[in-house]
Design an enzyme around this catalytic site. Structure first.
Site, PDB file in Angstrom:
ATOM      1  N   ASP A  14       8.201  -2.631   7.856  1.00  0.00           N
ATOM      2  CA  ASP A  14       7.649  -2.763   6.503  1.00  0.00           C
ATOM      3  C   ASP A  14       7.328  -1.393   5.916  1.00  0.00           C
ATOM      4  OD1 ASP A  14       7.743  -5.481   7.042  1.00  0.00           O
ATOM      5  OD2 ASP A  14       5.672  -5.535   7.757  1.00  0.00           O
ATOM      6  N   HIS A  24       0.847  -4.158   9.106  1.00  0.00           N
ATOM      7  CA  HIS A  24       2.267  -4.315   8.827  1.00  0.00           C
ATOM      8  C   HIS A  24       3.048  -3.943  10.072  1.00  0.00           C
ATOM      9  CE1 HIS A  24       2.751  -5.220   4.519  1.00  0.00           C
ATOM     10  NE2 HIS A  24       1.647  -4.504   4.339  1.00  0.00           N
ATOM     11  N   HIS A  40       0.830  -1.206   0.000  1.00  0.00           N
ATOM     12  CA  HIS A  40       0.000   0.000   0.000  1.00  0.00           C
ATOM     13  C   HIS A  40       0.865   1.257   0.000  1.00  0.00           C
ATOM     14  CE1 HIS A  40      -3.171  -2.808   0.852  1.00  0.00           C
ATOM     15  NE2 HIS A  40      -4.079  -1.864   0.975  1.00  0.00           N
TER      16      HIS A  40
END
Length: 317
Positions: free
Chosen positions: A226, A222, A181
């Protein structure tokens, strides 16, 4: 229908037709890059699906972001997804705004070929990362004790290739390093900062990127690492593409002498930038400047050519 509405609709329609006539030749030239970029999105999804099969749930890793940010909970997990969807749709619509508005600064086909190139570079690194190191998923459906934390071995290759779309794409596990994302969102933000015109949107875009990062961590989708890795990988991928194409000239076809970046007829002004002049094959020193220069003795001389002006010094040619 009022006359002014009909007139505006007619202008917009002519604008769309003009842009299509310009973009179609570019699409014919750039289609291999566009198609490869779109195909790689499927390859990236296929890698994430394989990571789901390899995922092994376990205790959550120690994470400073989890300690500092309160957990949003399963009922509020949609907030980050809604913000990301807003970013994605807004960017997609912005890339096609030259078809309607008169402030064209880029070609949509060329822009998307660059965006997809950055995404491919980032996603290649992402697939290698999450296939090399499997972390226990922090998301709610990936934790120990949940039936969706692991996938049973596939009964056929069809189960793997179809990706269980769309559920398998939205609710995967194991593809953590690094955030997909944030990779998309940051690529869009970098692109607008380079090709966009509104300063307040550029500044606000980075604020939105920070908010999205915090929401992803607070939603436990996450680990903090990340998100952090996504920030500098996206920047390096975008900077690498800019460096590789810095000295490259975009060859833009000319349609029967028609200028590709049209003059703004409303104000009688050419809205093209210096880079866009060069993209259309014009040099920085335009030969179309026919203004006579006043020599030192005050008498302009013209040899017959509008661009050849002789300078007279001390009255001698």
């Amino acid at each position: 229908m009022p006359t002014y509405i009909t007139r505006e609709v007619s202008k917009i329609w002519r604008r769309i037709i003009l842009e299509i006539s310009v973009e179609v030749p570019l699409l014919i030239e750039k289609w291999p890059y566009i198609i490869f970029g779109l195909i790689f999105q499927y390859i990236h999804g296929l890698g994430a699906r394989v990571a789901y099969y390899l995922h092994r749930p376990g205790p959550l890793l120690h994470d400073v972001g989890f300690e500092l940010l309160p957990e949003l909970g399963l009922e509020n997990a949609h907030i980050s997804e809604s913000l990301f969807a807003t970013i994605f749709v807004s960017f997609f619509l912005w890339t096609f705004h030259p078809f309607v508005f008169y402030n064209k600064r880029f070609y949509t086909v060329i822009l998307w070929s660059k965006v997809l190139s950055v995404l491919v570079i980032s996603q290649m690194l992402r697939v290698v990362s999450f296939m090399a190191t499997q972390l226990p998923g922090p998301n709610y459906h990936c934790r120990e004790g949940h039936a969706t934390a692991t996938l049973p071995p596939p009964h056929s290759i069809k189960e793997v290739l179809l990706l269980n779309f769309p559920h398998g794409v939205l609710y995967g596990c194991g593809d953590l390093i690094f955030s997909s994302h944030m990779t998309f969102a940051l690529t869009f933000c970098h692109t607008y900062c380079k090709y966009g015109t509104k300063v307040w949107i550029k500044r606000g875009g980075w604020v939105v990127m920070v908010v999205l990062s915090l929401l992803i961590i607070a939603s436990r989708k996450h680990y903090t690492v990340d998100v952090v890795i996504a920030w500098y990988i996206s920047h390096m991928a975008f900077a690498t593409l800019v460096l590789l194409t810095k000295n490259a000239t975009e060859r833009v076809p000319v349609l029967s002498g028609q200028q590709l970046l049209p003059v703004n007829n409303r104000v009688g002004k050419d809205v093209r930038t210096k880079d866009e002049w060069q993209m259309n094959g014009n040099s920085e020193n335009l030969a179309s400047d026919w203004r006579q220069r006043m020599p030192l003795n005050g008498k302009p001389l013209d040899t017959g050519s509008p661009t050849a002006i002789e300078v007279v010094l001390n009255g001698n040619r």
